[in-house]
Design a protein around this motif. Sequence first.
Motif, PDB file in Angstrom:
ATOM      1  N   LEU A 114      -7.926  -2.304   7.562  1.00 22.90           N
ATOM      2  CA  LEU A 114      -8.081  -1.190   6.625  1.00 22.90           C
ATOM      3  C   LEU A 114      -9.272  -1.387   5.699  1.00 22.90           C
ATOM      4  O   LEU A 114      -9.569  -2.513   5.273  1.00 22.90           O
ATOM      5  N   ARG A 115      -9.923  -0.312   5.360  1.00 23.47           N
ATOM      6  CA  ARG A 115     -10.993  -0.357   4.369  1.00 23.47           C
ATOM      7  C   ARG A 115     -10.384  -0.615   2.983  1.00 23.47           C
ATOM      8  O   ARG A 115      -9.285  -0.134   2.676  1.00 23.47           O
ATOM      9  N   ARG A 151       0.864  -1.183   0.000  1.00 22.00           N
ATOM     10  CA  ARG A 151       0.000   0.000   0.000  1.00 22.00           C
ATOM     11  C   ARG A 151       0.900   1.231   0.000  1.00 22.00           C
ATOM     12  O   ARG A 151       1.790   1.351   0.856  1.00 22.00           O
ATOM     13  N   ILE A 168      -1.965   6.866   8.951  1.00 26.91           N
ATOM     14  CA  ILE A 168      -3.127   6.382   8.198  1.00 26.91           C
ATOM     15  C   ILE A 168      -4.332   7.203   8.659  1.00 26.91           C
ATOM     16  O   ILE A 168      -4.591   7.292   9.870  1.00 26.91           O
ATOM     17  N   LEU A 183      -9.619  -0.103  -0.899  1.00 26.07           N
ATOM     18  CA  LEU A 183      -9.459   1.136  -1.668  1.00 26.07           C
ATOM     19  C   LEU A 183     -10.331   1.152  -2.909  1.00 26.07           C
ATOM     20  O   LEU A 183     -10.357   2.142  -3.634  1.00 26.07           O
ATOM     21  N   ASP A 239     -15.686  -1.771  -0.856  1.00 23.01           N
ATOM     22  CA  ASP A 239     -15.809  -1.328   0.539  1.00 23.01           C
ATOM     23  C   ASP A 239     -17.283  -1.285   0.944  1.00 23.01           C
ATOM     24  O   ASP A 239     -18.068  -0.521   0.393  1.00 23.01           O
ATOM     25  N   ALA A 293     -10.291   7.613   8.722  1.00 25.43           N
ATOM     26  CA  ALA A 293     -11.385   7.318   7.788  1.00 25.43           C
ATOM     27  C   ALA A 293     -11.103   6.031   7.011  1.00 25.43           C
ATOM     28  O   ALA A 293     -12.035   5.393   6.495  1.00 25.43           O
ATOM     29  N   ASP A 294      -9.823   5.631   6.933  1.00 27.26           N
ATOM     30  CA  ASP A 294      -9.451   4.410   6.212  1.00 27.26           C
ATOM     31  C   ASP A 294      -9.350   3.198   7.146  1.00 27.26           C
ATOM     32  O   ASP A 294      -9.039   2.096   6.683  1.00 27.26           O
ATOM     33  N   TYR A 318      -6.148  10.526  12.711  1.00 23.92           N
ATOM     34  CA  TYR A 318      -5.196   9.587  12.112  1.00 23.92           C
ATOM     35  C   TYR A 318      -4.619   8.657  13.183  1.00 23.92           C
ATOM     36  O   TYR A 318      -4.735   8.904  14.395  1.00 23.92           O
TER      37      TYR A 318
END
Length: 251
Positions: free
Chosen positions: A192-193, A121, A233, A195, A199, A236-237, A219
């Motif tokens: 993690l969501r 990522r 990160i 990308l 999702d 929101a992710d 974050y």
Amino acid sequence: MLETSPHLWEKSNMTNSDFPRGRELYDVLMALKPVGLPETRWAVEAGLNKAFFTNMKGGAGSIRSDNLEKLLSHIGKSVGDLAGSPDRPPANAELVAFEGRSAERVRGDCPVYGTALGAERVIDGEAIEQTMLNSGDVIEYRKRPAITNGVERVYGLYVQGSSMYPAHRDGAFLFAQHDVPLRVGDDVVVYLRPLDDSDDGSTARCVLVKRLVKRTAQYVELEQYTPAKVFRIPMADVLRIDRVLTADDYA
């Protein structure tokens, strides 16, 4: 050799060191002696010297096991009856509970989720190693730390890649727990969501196994060791963050 050195036979034929000796043994034997049997007659009829008991009362050593067996056999007893003599003081030994030993049995019902090395990522222009984790794929069950018995939020996983070496080598096994307080310095599993359009707001395709440096409402700041890097990160992710359990958690 026994004929030229009879004392060797006598030493090898002594009674067990756990048995009473001297006056104590005399008292035990007297407790077993039938009423109406004089001690001198007992000794003589058993094939021993008539002064046998007199000598025993004045001594502190053991007697030969064959002599003891002769005495006991004459009255229908055995060496095993010595321990049950009513005149022997009761044992005062107590079981000792060793510190640190768990009273709970280890259970082998901790699920281990399937993992694989995922695509890197890109964060802040650099590639960060990810792990593919499928919480719906239980590849095995492991013995769990006893303190986690009955805790459904504990699971196991295998580290993929070398980004956390030397703390966690590639293939190392870890226990992790969901929904526990996080502390700076903890090793964590960050879900993690995706990308892409897959999702759904609740399913993670990849996780990061890293060290927690800082967490805010905006974050989460993480650290990896190989190559050394601290990065952020956006929350929101992030779907959730689980804590990797350590030996301190098992105590």
